[in-house]
Design a protein around this motif. Structure first.
Motif: not given
Length: 59
Positions: A37-59
């Motif tokens: 479960x480590x890879x799926x949980x960490x992968x999900x956390x990375x996706x959420x973090x980078x999606x939020x980063x892109x959203x904050x820098x674009x808008x």
């Protein structure tokens, strides 16, 4: 290097990374800490973090 760290700290707080990691840890502990479960949980956390980063820098 210090300048990028100064920007990252409020971004981490804003996106709730601490809460995400805490909830992921609790969910993994509830599933008896299966290593698979480590890879799926960490992968999900990375996706959420980078999606939020892109959203904050674009808008």
């Amino acid at each position: 290097m210090a300048r990028s760290c100064a920007r990252a700290t409020p971004l981490v707080s804003l996106l709730g990374v601490t809460e995400l990691v805490t909830l992921s840890r609790q969910a993994m502990e509830a599933e008896s800490n299966h290593p698979s479960l480590l890879v799926p949980f960490c992968g999900f956390a990375l996706i959420i973090f980078f999606a939020g980063t892109v959203k904050l820098t674009d808008g």
